[in-house]
Each structure stands twice: as structure tokens, then as C-alpha cells.
Design a protein around this motif. Structure first.
Motif, short mmCIF file in Angstrom:
data_model
loop_
_atom_site.label_atom_id
_atom_site.label_comp_id
_atom_site.label_asym_id
_atom_site.label_seq_id
_atom_site.Cartn_x
_atom_site.Cartn_y
_atom_site.Cartn_z
N ASN A 50 22.32 32.27 97.65
CA ASN A 50 23.57 31.67 98.87
C ASN A 50 22.55 31.95 99.71
O ASN A 50 23.24 31.98 101.10
CB ASN A 50 24.87 32.09 98.76
CG ASN A 50 25.88 31.41 98.00
OD1 ASN A 50 25.19 30.03 98.01
ND2 ASN A 50 26.53 32.01 97.46
N HIS A 73 24.20 34.80 93.75
CA HIS A 73 24.59 35.37 95.72
C HIS A 73 23.26 35.53 95.85
O HIS A 73 22.67 34.90 97.67
CB HIS A 73 24.48 36.69 94.43
CG HIS A 73 24.47 37.51 95.91
ND1 HIS A 73 26.30 37.76 96.61
CD2 HIS A 73 23.91 38.50 96.73
CE1 HIS A 73 25.39 38.63 98.12
NE2 HIS A 73 24.80 39.40 97.41
N GLN A 123 28.33 25.26 97.83
CA GLN A 123 28.57 25.63 99.86
C GLN A 123 28.48 24.19 100.27
O GLN A 123 29.45 24.19 101.69
CB GLN A 123 26.83 25.48 99.32
CG GLN A 123 26.42 26.80 99.65
CD GLN A 123 26.43 27.28 100.63
OE1 GLN A 123 26.48 27.30 101.70
NE2 GLN A 123 26.45 29.53 100.53
N ASN A 169 21.32 30.54 103.07
CA ASN A 169 22.54 30.57 104.89
C ASN A 169 21.46 31.24 105.82
O ASN A 169 21.33 30.96 107.01
CB ASN A 169 23.67 31.53 104.32
CG ASN A 169 24.66 31.19 103.87
OD1 ASN A 169 25.25 30.62 104.73
ND2 ASN A 169 25.61 31.38 102.77
N SER A 221 30.64 34.19 97.40
CA SER A 221 28.99 33.80 97.85
C SER A 221 28.31 35.03 98.90
O SER A 221 27.40 34.88 98.38
CB SER A 221 29.58 32.55 99.24
OG SER A 221 29.84 31.60 98.61
N SER A 247 26.08 26.88 93.18
CA SER A 247 25.68 27.47 94.10
C SER A 247 25.62 26.81 95.38
O SER A 247 26.00 26.73 95.84
CB SER A 247 24.65 28.81 94.64
OG SER A 247 24.16 28.65 95.93
#
Length: 206
Positions: A184, A181, A86, A188, A140, A82
Motif C-alpha cells: 500500500n 501495508h 485499493q 500511494n 491500509s 492490497s
């Protein structure tokens, strides 16, 4: 004999700065999901990436070996993946923006030096880059659709006997996708972190 030693020293210093920024970005991303990670861990992962990008075709071995390296440090594979995706997304977005600014700022230069074939290749390359970004964003943020696509591929490969134990592979992938997931989503939510890594990436690219 005409080489200027100061330029060589500057080049070495700039490359060391490049590695330091790369390690810092890895550290910032991984720390979000693995609080006990150290900068030294990130530096080692960065150097592993530098080495395997240099010795594998099209630099294809860098990120897989970074994931293996971080897994050996006790970082979950999904979290390492991840963080690197990213990082890759930030790089691709920054590179795309950088390219647009460069073309707009020096359009006359590009127009004077690129023939129609080169323009076509440039457009194809740009569209391929956009396609990669879309695919990564899908992986993502749309867990359900990504799961369906990958499970469908696993089932097909299992039916034509290219992939053994397809059901086990699908179950393992579903677990990894869930962790991926979730990490992520957490990443974010952290807008200050994203601002830092975009700024650092722009400096690194420069």
C-alpha cells in the motif's frame, strides 16, 4: 418487436468497455507489486469477479474469488488483496464524489422525488459508505492499530472457543498485514498511477 437493435448493440459494447476498464485497473494496481503479471491475468481476474458477483448474495463472492484466482496465477495473496482494496477505495471515493455532484446538480429533482423516509435511508447509506472508507483507510495506513484490533478479536474468539489455533491465525495475519501495508505504501507513492485509476473509474462509472 419495438426493440431498437442499435441500443442493444450499444449496451453490449458499453458493457464490454466496462469489463475492459475493470481489467485495466486491476492490471495497473497488481503490476506495481507483481511486475510479471500480464493483462490476460487481470482480464481473467476481472471475469472471475464479474461471475461471482453475479451468483453470490449482495455480490459478496467476487473479490474473495478474485484473490484465489490471482493466487493461482502466482500473485501473492497480500498483493492481490492490497490491489483489490485499493481498487475498492478508489471506487468508493469516486462514487461518493459522483453522488455529491449529482445531488448538487439536480437537487430539485431529488427534493421532489424523495420522501422523508427515503432521505433518511439515503443518509444512512451514505454514512455507511463513509464508515467503510474509514475502516479501509485504517487497515491500509495504520498497521499498528489494525493489528491490535484484529489480534484482540482473534484472542476473544479463541477464548470463547469459536476460533481454533488463535495464536497461529494471529501470526499468519501479522505476516499478511506487513506485506499488505508495504504494498500500500508503494502504491500511494505513485501519484500518476492514482490519477490514471481515478480517471478510468470515473469513465467506468459514467
Amino acid at each position: 418487436l419495438n426493440i431498437n437493435g442499435w441500443w442493444i448493440m450499444t449496451a453490449v459494447a458499453v458493457h464490454l468497455l466496462n469489463i475492459a476498464i475493470d481489467a485495466t485497473i486491476i492490471y495497473l494496481f497488481v503490476k506495481e507489486t507483481t511486475p510479471n503479471v500480464t493483462f490476460y491475468n487481470a482480464f481473467v481476474a476481472s471475469m472471475v469477479g464479474q461471475f461471482f458477483c453475479a451468483v453470490t448474495p449482495s455480490a459478496s463472492g467476487g473479490q474473495p474469488m478474485q484473490i484465489i484466482s490471482m493466487s493461482q496465477m502466482g500473485i501473492k495473496g497480500a498483493n492481490a488483496t492490497s490491489a483489490l482494496i485499493q481498487k475498492f477505495l478508489v471506487w468508493q471515493f469516486t462514487l461518493t464524489g459522483y453522488s455529491i455532484v449529482a445531488i448538487c446538480a439536480r437537487f430539485s429533482f431529488f427534493a421532489g422525488h424523495l420522501n422523508p423516509t427515503m432521505w433518511l435511508l439515503s443518509i444512512i447509506g451514505f454514512l455507511a459508505q463513509v464508515a467503510v472508507i474509514v475502516a479501509l483507510l485504517l487497515a491500509s495506513f495504520n498497521k499498528k492499530l489494525t493489528g491490535k484490533i484484529v489480534n484482540g478479536i482473534f484472542s476473544f474468539l479463541g477464548k470463547i472457543r469459536i476460533l481454533k489455533n488463535a495464536d497461529e491465525k494471529k501470526a499468519a495475519f501479522s505476516t499478511q498485514l506487513e506485506t499488505f501495508h508495504e504494498s500500500n505504501q508503494e502504491l500511494n507513492k505513485n501519484r500518476p498511477l492514482l490519477v490514471k485509476v481515478y480517471v478510468l473509474t470515473a469513465i467506468q462509472m459514467t
